[in-house]
Design a protein around this motif. Structure first.
Motif, PDB file in Angstrom:
ATOM      1  N   PRO A  60       0.825  -1.199   0.000  1.00  0.00           N
ATOM      2  CA  PRO A  60       0.000   0.000   0.000  1.00  0.00           C
ATOM      3  C   PRO A  60       0.866   1.258   0.000  1.00  0.00           C
ATOM      4  CG  PRO A  60      -0.022  -1.053   2.144  1.00  0.00           C
ATOM      5  CD  PRO A  60       0.715  -1.968   1.213  1.00  0.00           C
ATOM      6  N   ASN A  61       0.310   2.319  -0.534  1.00  0.00           N
ATOM      7  CA  ASN A  61       0.969   3.628  -0.599  1.00  0.00           C
ATOM      8  C   ASN A  61       2.239   3.632  -1.439  1.00  0.00           C
ATOM      9  OD1 ASN A  61      -1.034   4.753   1.062  1.00  0.00           O
ATOM     10  ND2 ASN A  61       0.039   4.008   2.868  1.00  0.00           N
ATOM     11  N   ASN A  62       2.353   2.691  -2.365  1.00  0.00           N
ATOM     12  CA  ASN A  62       3.441   2.704  -3.337  1.00  0.00           C
ATOM     13  C   ASN A  62       2.857   3.042  -4.698  1.00  0.00           C
ATOM     14  OD1 ASN A  62       5.389   1.990  -1.522  1.00  0.00           O
ATOM     15  ND2 ASN A  62       5.513  -0.146  -2.142  1.00  0.00           N
ATOM     16  N   SER A  63       3.660   3.720  -5.509  1.00  0.00           N
ATOM     17  CA  SER A  63       3.195   3.997  -6.866  1.00  0.00           C
ATOM     18  C   SER A  63       3.603   2.835  -7.767  1.00  0.00           C
ATOM     19  CB  SER A  63       3.781   5.310  -7.378  1.00  0.00           C
ATOM     20  OG  SER A  63       5.184   5.225  -7.437  1.00  0.00           O
ATOM     21  N   MET A  64       2.884   2.691  -8.880  1.00  0.00           N
ATOM     22  CA  MET A  64       3.165   1.620  -9.831  1.00  0.00           C
ATOM     23  C   MET A  64       2.673   2.050 -11.200  1.00  0.00           C
ATOM     24  SD  MET A  64       0.244  -1.061  -8.741  1.00  0.00           S
ATOM     25  CE  MET A  64      -1.119  -0.379  -7.845  1.00  0.00           C
ATOM     26  N   VAL A  65       3.265   1.492 -12.230  1.00  0.00           N
ATOM     27  CA  VAL A  65       2.800   1.747 -13.587  1.00  0.00           C
ATOM     28  C   VAL A  65       1.824   0.639 -13.945  1.00  0.00           C
ATOM     29  CG1 VAL A  65       3.458   1.930 -16.015  1.00  0.00           C
ATOM     30  CG2 VAL A  65       4.935   2.899 -14.245  1.00  0.00           C
ATOM     31  N   CYS A  66       0.683   1.037 -14.480  1.00  0.00           N
ATOM     32  CA  CYS A  66      -0.324   0.027 -14.787  1.00  0.00           C
ATOM     33  C   CYS A  66      -1.219   0.501 -15.923  1.00  0.00           C
ATOM     34  CB  CYS A  66      -1.154  -0.277 -13.555  1.00  0.00           C
ATOM     35  SG  CYS A  66      -2.011   1.170 -12.974  1.00  0.00           S
ATOM     36  N   GLU A  67      -2.099  -0.390 -16.326  1.00  0.00           N
ATOM     37  CA  GLU A  67      -3.034  -0.101 -17.409  1.00  0.00           C
ATOM     38  C   GLU A  67      -4.456  -0.247 -16.886  1.00  0.00           C
ATOM     39  OE1 GLU A  67      -3.904  -1.507 -21.985  1.00  0.00           O
ATOM     40  OE2 GLU A  67      -2.996  -2.943 -20.598  1.00  0.00           O
ATOM     41  N   ILE A  68      -5.271   0.757 -17.225  1.00  0.00           N
ATOM     42  CA  ILE A  68      -6.696   0.721 -16.913  1.00  0.00           C
ATOM     43  C   ILE A  68      -7.436   0.537 -18.227  1.00  0.00           C
ATOM     44  CG2 ILE A  68      -8.659   2.022 -16.010  1.00  0.00           C
ATOM     45  CD1 ILE A  68      -6.652   3.608 -14.322  1.00  0.00           C
ATOM     46  N   VAL A  69      -8.308  -0.442 -18.295  1.00  0.00           N
ATOM     47  CA  VAL A  69      -9.085  -0.700 -19.507  1.00  0.00           C
ATOM     48  C   VAL A  69     -10.522  -0.239 -19.243  1.00  0.00           C
ATOM     49  CG1 VAL A  69      -9.899  -2.447 -21.119  1.00  0.00           C
ATOM     50  CG2 VAL A  69      -7.620  -2.659 -20.093  1.00  0.00           C
ATOM     51  N   PHE A  70     -11.022   0.617 -20.135  1.00  0.00           N
ATOM     52  CA  PHE A  70     -12.364   1.166 -19.980  1.00  0.00           C
ATOM     53  C   PHE A  70     -13.388   0.301 -20.702  1.00  0.00           C
ATOM     54  CE2 PHE A  70      -9.378   4.608 -19.374  1.00  0.00           C
ATOM     55  CZ  PHE A  70      -9.854   5.204 -18.229  1.00  0.00           C
ATOM     56  N   ALA A  71     -14.648   0.530 -20.407  1.00  0.00           N
ATOM     57  CA  ALA A  71     -15.743  -0.266 -20.974  1.00  0.00           C
ATOM     58  C   ALA A  71     -15.754  -0.225 -22.499  1.00  0.00           C
ATOM     59  CB  ALA A  71     -17.082   0.202 -20.414  1.00  0.00           C
ATOM     60  N   LYS A  95     -13.252  -0.270 -24.378  1.00  0.00           N
ATOM     61  CA  LYS A  95     -12.011  -0.934 -24.769  1.00  0.00           C
ATOM     62  C   LYS A  95     -10.847   0.033 -24.992  1.00  0.00           C
ATOM     63  CE  LYS A  95     -13.947  -4.934 -24.623  1.00  0.00           C
ATOM     64  NZ  LYS A  95     -14.049  -5.527 -23.351  1.00  0.00           N
ATOM     65  N   SER A  96     -11.020   1.304 -24.683  1.00  0.00           N
ATOM     66  CA  SER A  96      -9.870   2.195 -24.700  1.00  0.00           C
ATOM     67  C   SER A  96      -9.065   1.912 -23.427  1.00  0.00           C
ATOM     68  CB  SER A  96     -10.300   3.661 -24.779  1.00  0.00           C
ATOM     69  OG  SER A  96     -11.124   3.995 -23.685  1.00  0.00           O
ATOM     70  N   SER A  97      -7.787   2.326 -23.424  1.00  0.00           N
ATOM     71  CA  SER A  97      -6.950   2.035 -22.259  1.00  0.00           C
ATOM     72  C   SER A  97      -6.108   3.251 -21.902  1.00  0.00           C
ATOM     73  CB  SER A  97      -6.061   0.827 -22.529  1.00  0.00           C
ATOM     74  OG  SER A  97      -5.155   1.110 -23.567  1.00  0.00           O
ATOM     75  N   TYR A  98      -5.703   3.265 -20.665  1.00  0.00           N
ATOM     76  CA  TYR A  98      -4.880   4.350 -20.149  1.00  0.00           C
ATOM     77  C   TYR A  98      -3.719   3.740 -19.385  1.00  0.00           C
ATOM     78  CZ  TYR A  98      -3.707   8.670 -17.644  1.00  0.00           C
ATOM     79  OH  TYR A  98      -3.075   9.764 -17.149  1.00  0.00           O
ATOM     80  N   ILE A  99      -2.486   4.042 -19.830  1.00  0.00           N
ATOM     81  CA  ILE A  99      -1.294   3.552 -19.150  1.00  0.00           C
ATOM     82  C   ILE A  99      -0.687   4.731 -18.412  1.00  0.00           C
ATOM     83  CG2 ILE A  99       1.005   2.550 -19.418  1.00  0.00           C
ATOM     84  CD1 ILE A  99      -0.069   1.105 -21.902  1.00  0.00           C
ATOM     85  N   SER A 100      -0.516   4.529 -17.114  1.00  0.00           N
ATOM     86  CA  SER A 100      -0.053   5.629 -16.279  1.00  0.00           C
ATOM     87  C   SER A 100       0.521   5.088 -14.984  1.00  0.00           C
ATOM     88  CB  SER A 100      -1.236   6.553 -15.956  1.00  0.00           C
ATOM     89  OG  SER A 100      -0.895   7.498 -14.974  1.00  0.00           O
ATOM     90  N   GLU A 101       1.162   5.975 -14.261  1.00  0.00           N
ATOM     91  CA  GLU A 101       1.563   5.652 -12.909  1.00  0.00           C
ATOM     92  C   GLU A 101       0.325   5.819 -12.019  1.00  0.00           C
ATOM     93  OE1 GLU A 101       5.093   6.793  -9.781  1.00  0.00           O
ATOM     94  OE2 GLU A 101       4.884   7.924 -11.634  1.00  0.00           O
ATOM     95  N   MET A 102       0.189   4.930 -11.037  1.00  0.00           N
ATOM     96  CA  MET A 102      -0.932   5.029 -10.091  1.00  0.00           C
ATOM     97  C   MET A 102      -0.376   5.083  -8.678  1.00  0.00           C
ATOM     98  SD  MET A 102      -3.971   2.509 -11.370  1.00  0.00           S
ATOM     99  CE  MET A 102      -5.198   3.156 -10.267  1.00  0.00           C
ATOM    100  N   PHE A 103      -1.115   5.777  -7.839  1.00  0.00           N
ATOM    101  CA  PHE A 103      -0.792   5.856  -6.420  1.00  0.00           C
ATOM    102  C   PHE A 103      -2.098   5.714  -5.650  1.00  0.00           C
ATOM    103  CE2 PHE A 103      -0.079   8.210  -2.463  1.00  0.00           C
ATOM    104  CZ  PHE A 103       1.070   7.584  -2.009  1.00  0.00           C
ATOM    105  N   THR A 110      -5.045   5.451 -25.024  1.00  0.00           N
ATOM    106  CA  THR A 110      -5.232   4.848 -26.338  1.00  0.00           C
ATOM    107  C   THR A 110      -6.715   4.567 -26.494  1.00  0.00           C
ATOM    108  OG1 THR A 110      -3.066   3.796 -26.194  1.00  0.00           O
ATOM    109  CG2 THR A 110      -4.584   2.947 -27.863  1.00  0.00           C
ATOM    110  N   THR A 111      -7.340   5.142 -27.496  1.00  0.00           N
ATOM    111  CA  THR A 111      -8.780   4.948 -27.688  1.00  0.00           C
ATOM    112  C   THR A 111      -9.035   3.565 -28.263  1.00  0.00           C
ATOM    113  OG1 THR A 111      -8.816   5.850 -29.917  1.00  0.00           O
ATOM    114  CG2 THR A 111      -9.088   7.421 -28.088  1.00  0.00           C
TER     115      THR A 111
END
Length: 185
Positions: free
Chosen positions: A148-159, A161-169, A180-181
């Motif tokens: 917990p409370n660490n940042s990480m790079v990950c991908e979120i996939v939306f309904a 099917k577009s995606s967002y790659i970013s750091e998350m905290f 990416t749409t």
């Protein structure tokens, strides 16, 4: 007089409420002057526990409801909330899974009512670790989570099917990212 009180509790404790000197009432089975077997415990605060006791403590399956809206329905071990449980918190969140000493520990799923998100994975002392799956109304997240409370790079996939790659905290987008749409843009 003590023998009469003890006999009264054993004989009539299953049918009548017994007011205990510590500010709570009990109705249920007794053994050797302690709650034992199935029973109901009412506290001055409005909290009610209904379930099993062993040697005077909650043990086995039980249902606890507080006056503030917290509901615990699950296993108890030697007076502690430990085992499999369904928990409804005062803020509307709910959890189904394993607990140890009242904390989410083991496999389980937490529903966060304010956001509609569901976090599913393995918990240790109320913190989610390992492979995490988050489902929200319009996106999904699956990723190995170290602490917990660490940042990480990950991908979120939306309904869509577009995606967002970013750091998350703390499971929220943090810093710069790339969208990416569904059309591949």
């Amino acid at each position: 007089l003590g023998m009469i009180k003890s006999s009264f509790r054993r004989l009539f404790g299953r049918f009548y409420w017994y007011d205990c000197p510590d500010g709570f009432s009990n109705k249920g089975q007794w053994r050797r002057d302690k709650f034992h077997g199935n029973g109901v415990l009412k506290y001055k605060t409005g909290t009610i526990y209904q379930g099993n006791f062993s040697k005077g403590v909650k043990h086995g399956f039980g249902h606890l409801i507080t006056g503030t809206g917290y509901v615990y329905r699950g296993d108890w071990s030697s007076g502690c909330r430990s085992g499999y449980a369904q928990i409804h918190y005062e803020n509307g969140d709910s959890y189904i899974g394993e607990v140890v000493n009242g904390l989410r520990s083991g496999g389980g799923e937490l529903y966060i009512s304010a956001s509609g998100e569901t976090l599913q994975g393995y918990w240790r002392e109320d913190n989610i670790i390992g492979t995490v799956k988050i489902d929200a109304a319009d996106w999904q997240f699956r990723r190995q989570f170290v602490a917990p409370n660490n940042s990480m790079v990950c991908e979120i996939v939306f309904a869509d099917k577009s995606s967002y790659i970013s750091e998350m905290f703390n499971f929220r987008r943090f810093g710069n990212g790339a969208l990416t749409t569904s059309a591949g843009d």
